[in-house]
Design an enzyme around this catalytic site. Structure first.
Site, short mmCIF file in Angstrom:
data_model
loop_
_atom_site.label_atom_id
_atom_site.label_comp_id
_atom_site.label_asym_id
_atom_site.label_seq_id
_atom_site.Cartn_x
_atom_site.Cartn_y
_atom_site.Cartn_z
N GLU A 115 -1.84 -4.10 13.34
CA GLU A 115 -0.35 -5.04 14.34
C GLU A 115 -0.47 -4.63 15.51
O GLU A 115 0.01 -5.78 15.81
CB GLU A 115 0.56 -4.74 13.76
CG GLU A 115 0.88 -4.97 12.10
CD GLU A 115 2.70 -4.29 11.93
OE1 GLU A 115 3.57 -3.70 12.58
OE2 GLU A 115 3.55 -5.73 11.46
N GLU A 118 -7.31 7.75 -5.69
CA GLU A 118 -6.86 8.51 -4.24
C GLU A 118 -6.93 9.79 -4.77
O GLU A 118 -6.30 10.62 -3.98
CB GLU A 118 -5.87 8.89 -4.29
CG GLU A 118 -4.55 9.09 -6.52
CD GLU A 118 -2.69 8.38 -5.59
OE1 GLU A 118 -2.44 9.42 -5.84
OE2 GLU A 118 -2.66 7.58 -5.93
#
Length: 276
Positions: A86, A117
């Site tokens: 953003e 992960e």
């Protein structure tokens, strides 16, 4: 400390204080979720000194050309990628200034990648591929504070002289011990036991907003309270930029729009107009 005690101390995995959710009416469900959400900003407020410490350390590095890297898995990784993505349209900065890395790569943004992960070496490998250097900062995002992908990356980054931080929702977690500037937002057990996309995710998003918004302001990407460097990639933003110029320069709409289109950003248009 035994594995049993470690599990007992994991607040993000503690049982919800609500029972028999499937028997609750919609009104009760949403009211209860709202009550839990109200605790998030209080937890973040308590972490403000930790957030400030990290930001103060990062600003100087970025002014010298440093970057920020987020490391995360699952919800935490997606939030890091979201925050980083953003910044270019909002503040007109390159997409290489703040970079979000998620365990499993971009495919993990939409679909869970099995065991991604659990690899403690992968994050550092990915950082090295991006020519990481000592002006850069690495921030690990892990609600539990136990994610191997994130901890491994933070540990190697710190060993190699980089500034490291973390955002976690468990006190005294492994990642907080590894990171130089830990941020701990202790939001308590989730509404659905262990579902850290809820309060923990909200706290992480709030903290990420604070970090990058403050960094962009300190890097001169905001004037007054306006996004003067935003990318003009749709009509709404062109109209917003036009209004900014009208207000700041006390000029008519047509002149403001012509300046904006000619120079490509509010800041450049303001600078050029004021040179006249």
């Amino acid at each position: 400390m035994s594995e049993k005690n470690k599990f007992t101390l994991s607040i993000t995995e503690s049982p919800s204080r609500f029972k028999n959710l499937e028997k609750m009416e919609v009104a009760d469900l949403i009211r209860s979720i709202n009550e839990e959400d109200a605790k998030v900003h209080l937890a973040v407020r308590k972490a403000l000194p930790q957030i400030e410490k990290l930001i103060e350390r990062v600003v100087g590095r970025m002014k010298q050309g440093g970057r920020v890297f987020y490391l995360g898995a699952g919800t935490s990784g997606r939030l890091g990628v979201l925050d980083a993505s953003e910044l270019p349209p909002t503040f007109g900065v390159p997409d290489t200034l703040v970079i979000g890395l998620i365990a499993g790569g971009d495919v993990a943004l939409r679909k869970a990648v099995e065991n991604a992960e659990d690899d403690p070496e992968m994050a550092w490998q990915e950082l090295r591929e991006r020519d990481i250097n000592q002006l850069d900062t690495v921030i690990g995002i892990a609600a539990s504070g136990t994610t191997p992908y994130v901890i491994g990356g933070i540990r190697k980054a710190r060993e190699n002289g980089l500034l490291t931080g973390c955002i976690t929702c468990n006190p005294g977690s492994e990642i907080a011990k590894v990171a130089e500037c830990p941020i701990e937002a202790i939001v308590g057990p989730e509404f659905i036991t262990g579902s850290t996309r809820l309060k923990a995710g909200t706290a992480q998003k709030m903290i990420l907003n604070m970090i990058t918004t403050t960094l962009m302001i300190k890097l001169g990407k905001v004037k007054g309270n306006k996004m003067v460097n935003m990318q003009l990639n749709n009509q709404k933003l062109i109209d917003r930029g036009t209004r900014m110029l009208m207000e700041e320069l006390k000029i008519d709409r047509e002149t403001a729009r012509d300046l904006l289109i000619r120079y490509g950003s509010v800041k450049k248009a303001m600078d050029e107009y004021q040179k006249r």
